[in-house]
Design an enzyme around this catalytic site. Structure first.
Site, PDB file in Angstrom:
ATOM      1  N   SER A 160       0.440  -1.077  -0.135  1.00  0.00           N
ATOM      2  CA  SER A 160       0.121  -0.224   0.197  1.00  0.00           C
ATOM      3  C   SER A 160       1.455   1.376  -0.242  1.00  0.00           C
ATOM      4  O   SER A 160       2.073   1.800  -0.785  1.00  0.00           O
ATOM      5  CB  SER A 160      -1.085   0.345   0.771  1.00  0.00           C
ATOM      6  OG  SER A 160      -1.576   1.250   1.240  1.00  0.00           O
ATOM      7  N   ASP A 313      -3.476   6.259  -3.088  1.00  0.00           N
ATOM      8  CA  ASP A 313      -2.070   5.977  -3.009  1.00  0.00           C
ATOM      9  C   ASP A 313      -1.413   5.353  -3.294  1.00  0.00           C
ATOM     10  O   ASP A 313      -2.252   4.685  -4.823  1.00  0.00           O
ATOM     11  CB  ASP A 313      -2.568   5.401  -1.232  1.00  0.00           C
ATOM     12  CG  ASP A 313      -3.513   4.541  -1.271  1.00  0.00           C
ATOM     13  OD1 ASP A 313      -3.605   3.809  -2.296  1.00  0.00           O
ATOM     14  OD2 ASP A 313      -2.744   3.220  -0.184  1.00  0.00           O
ATOM     15  N   ASP A 315      -1.264   2.308  -4.616  1.00  0.00           N
ATOM     16  CA  ASP A 315      -2.472   0.817  -4.840  1.00  0.00           C
ATOM     17  C   ASP A 315      -3.578   1.286  -5.089  1.00  0.00           C
ATOM     18  O   ASP A 315      -4.653   0.551  -5.070  1.00  0.00           O
ATOM     19  CB  ASP A 315      -2.300  -0.713  -3.784  1.00  0.00           C
ATOM     20  CG  ASP A 315      -3.055  -0.432  -2.510  1.00  0.00           C
ATOM     21  OD1 ASP A 315      -2.760   1.057  -1.314  1.00  0.00           O
ATOM     22  OD2 ASP A 315      -2.915  -1.809  -1.608  1.00  0.00           O
ATOM     23  N   ASP A 317      -6.391   2.024  -3.196  1.00  0.00           N
ATOM     24  CA  ASP A 317      -7.341   1.796  -2.625  1.00  0.00           C
ATOM     25  C   ASP A 317      -7.195   3.263  -1.317  1.00  0.00           C
ATOM     26  O   ASP A 317      -8.573   2.979  -0.941  1.00  0.00           O
ATOM     27  CB  ASP A 317      -6.661   0.513  -1.654  1.00  0.00           C
ATOM     28  CG  ASP A 317      -5.686   1.167  -0.651  1.00  0.00           C
ATOM     29  OD1 ASP A 317      -5.134   1.320  -0.145  1.00  0.00           O
ATOM     30  OD2 ASP A 317      -5.417  -0.139   0.318  1.00  0.00           O
TER      31      ASP A 317
END
Length: 562
Positions: A160, A313, A315, A317
């Site tokens: 992440s 961000d 990734d 999510d």
């Protein structure tokens, strides 16, 4: 470190080296072993750090720094995790044909594709139906794919918004779990399976197969269609000016297609951060919450005379939103401000649709304002422990959020936070406001006039020695504070044993005599102690002043206890 201890670490390291299939980490570890065996104290300490424990598999899966050793993310550890997870899935069977199906996705971080391919081969070798997503994609696409394929499980290789040298392994369950992340006690059951694989020895002996499937583009197309349908662009917003950054992550390619399908004007993109780059060269931390992370977005917005900024961000999510501050600058909205706006949107839609049993949900450290919105619109409200593994399971949920920039706006398709669908919902709100002659700032004023003005703040203490955090929590439990500055503590709750429908967690909650709230908990993913402050006021300034005063008192308290 005594000689016996040092000899044990060398033996562990040599055993690990023999089974490591990665030439990079083999060379790295061989060098450390040679130096440690020659009496280099720093190398011996390094070896001890690498092998004194294993990266713990928990409800967040695995996450840690890349490198050789059991306390790092690498191909040996991932192979053990994949084989152990395969054993767990086989023990559960499948609701369809007895042969579990698992979908594997990956982002643009270092080694993500390699870890994903290793996992797919090991799943297939274990007799599972393994489906590898077609290329690097956002985490929400993997969460979507679990439901889309009716899979028994999903694995996303991502860390992440962690630092560049980290990677991770995130696990979802289908079937009765609906594509949500795992919760206890399943994490411990999977961890036991992984440990048995690790204890058995060489990962090179684990069965592998290249007979896994590679998903076609149709799964990506289906995600794009479902997300675009969430908030199609209204007529008359083609002149809307806004800025977008992918933060060197994987969001832009998918998000740009969603924008086109939904009919929104293209943003001014922060070109330096548009494409995946595992080094994240323009930011210290690839997290939109971190100071400086949005500086390039602010600069782009000034030159473009933009109305607002949206940022994912790496990734994709999470979602950050920024608006002009009225003094020629820009400010990022807090996760609570965005969450309350999106919750307001969802509540109005549920009321208009007459959705029976509809509810709003948020983590217990997020703004209490969501509960006020739910009550106003006749919806149920659920407070959960931190994490979408809990939020996504709230009964009747039509919207859920946590203050760390995570929003679940489309639970019928994705049972996890989704920064792309949240961005589309936010675009819909901004576009509708623009048509009415107002702005995102104007929407915040309208919401405040309707339910009161909420402000939030956070005090984070980052530590080098993680033992400091449980010591601070123990100090607070041993002697609860009686006041935060001039505000007396009206009630103290220790959620270690759970209560009021909330599962047990390492959380302390203090309710103050003026209605404000202070919550203390360790971070689940970083070496931090986090303190969350919330206040409500008749005006924005009144609420903000209260938060600032309480934050100062929190810092003083932690300095005394630390």
């Amino acid at each position: 470190m005594n000689d016996t201890h040092a000899a044990e670490r060398l033996a562990q390291a040599r055993a690990w080296l023999r089974q490591d299939p990665d030439p990079e980490t083999r060379d790295e570890l061989a060098g450390v072993i040679t130096r440690a065996a020659g009496g280099d104290a720093a190398a011996a300490a390094d070896l001890d750090d690498r092998f004194r424990t294993r990266l713990a598999f928990g409800t967040a899966g695995l996450r840690g720094a890349l490198g050789a050793g059991s306390n790092r993310m690498n191909r040996v550890l991932v192979a053990q995790a994949a084989a152990g997870f395969a054993d767990f899935l086989r023990s559960r069977g499948s609701a369809t044909d007895g042969r579990p199906t698992v979908v594997v996705g990956y982002d643009g971080r270092r080694n993500s594709r390699r870890f994903a391919q290793d996992s797919a081969e090991l799943f297939a070798g274990a007799g599972l139906r393994a489906i590898l997503l077609p290329r690097l994609l956002p985490t929400p696409v993997l969460a979507f794919a679990v439901r889309h394929f009716g899979a028994d499980a999903g694995v996303m290789v991502t860390a992440s918004h962690n630092p560049p040298d980290d990677n991770g392994y995130k696990v979802y369950l289908g079937g009765a779990d609906g594509g949500s992340q795992i919760v206890a006690p399943v994490d411990a059951e999977i961890a036991d399976c992984i440990q048995r694989v690790a204890d058995a020895g060489d990962v090179g002996s684990l069965p592998r197969s290249t007979a896994y499937e590679t998903a076609g583009e149709e799964v990506v197309d289906a995600y794009i269609a479902a997300t675009a349908a969430l908030a199609p662009a209204p007529f008359g917003v083609q002149e809307m000016r806004w800025v977008y950054t992918a933060m060197h992550g994987v969001g832009w390619e998918t998000f740009s297609r969603v924008l086109k399908a939904a009919g929104y004007p293209a943003p001014r993109v922060v070109d330096e951060q548009r494409d995946p780059d595992a080094g994240f060269p323009t930011v210290a931390f690839p997290n939109p919450e971190e100071p400086g992370a949005l500086d390039l977005s602010f600069a782009r917005a000034r030159t473009a005379d933009a109305e607002f900024i949206l940022a994912n961000d790496p990734d994709a999510d999470r979602l950050a939103v920024a608006i002009p501050d009225g003094d020629g600058g820009w400010r990022r909205l807090t996760g609570n401000e965005v969450g309350l706006l999106l919750g307001w949107r969802a509540a109005k839609a549920a009321q208009e649709a007459g959705t029976a049993g509809a509810s709003l949900a948020c983590s217990l450290v997020s703004s209490p304002g969501l509960g006020v919105i739910a009550e106003r619109y006749g919806l149920d409200f659920h407070e959960t422990l931190t994490g979408f593994k809990w939020i996504s399971r709230a009964p009747g949920m039509v919207f859920g959020f946590e203050e760390a920039l995570g929003y679940l706006v489309n639970p019928e398709t994705v049972r996890d936070k989704d920064g792309i669908s949240a961005a589309v919902a936010m675009l819909g709100m901004a576009a509708d406001a623009r048509v009415r002659g107002t702005t995102i700032a104007g929407l915040l004023d309208e919401l405040g006039a309707e339910v009161g003005h909420f402000a939030s703040g956070q005090v984070s203490i980052r530590v080098d020695d993680v033992a400091v955090i449980p010591a601070l929590m123990a100090s607070l439990r041993g002697q609860h504070p009686t006041a935060f500055g001039a505000r007396s503590v009206a009630g103290a709750e220790d959620l270690a044993e759970g209560g009021d429908g909330v599962p047990a967690g390492d959380v302390l909650r203090y309710r103050l005599d003026d209605g404000s709230r202070v919550i203390v908990r360790p971070s689940g993913t970083e070496p931090k102690l986090k303190v969350y402050v919330d206040a409500r006021g008749a005006t924005p300034d009144e609420a903000t002043t209260a938060v600032s005063e309480i934050e100062s008192a929190v810092r003083e308290l932690l300095a005394e206890r630390g």
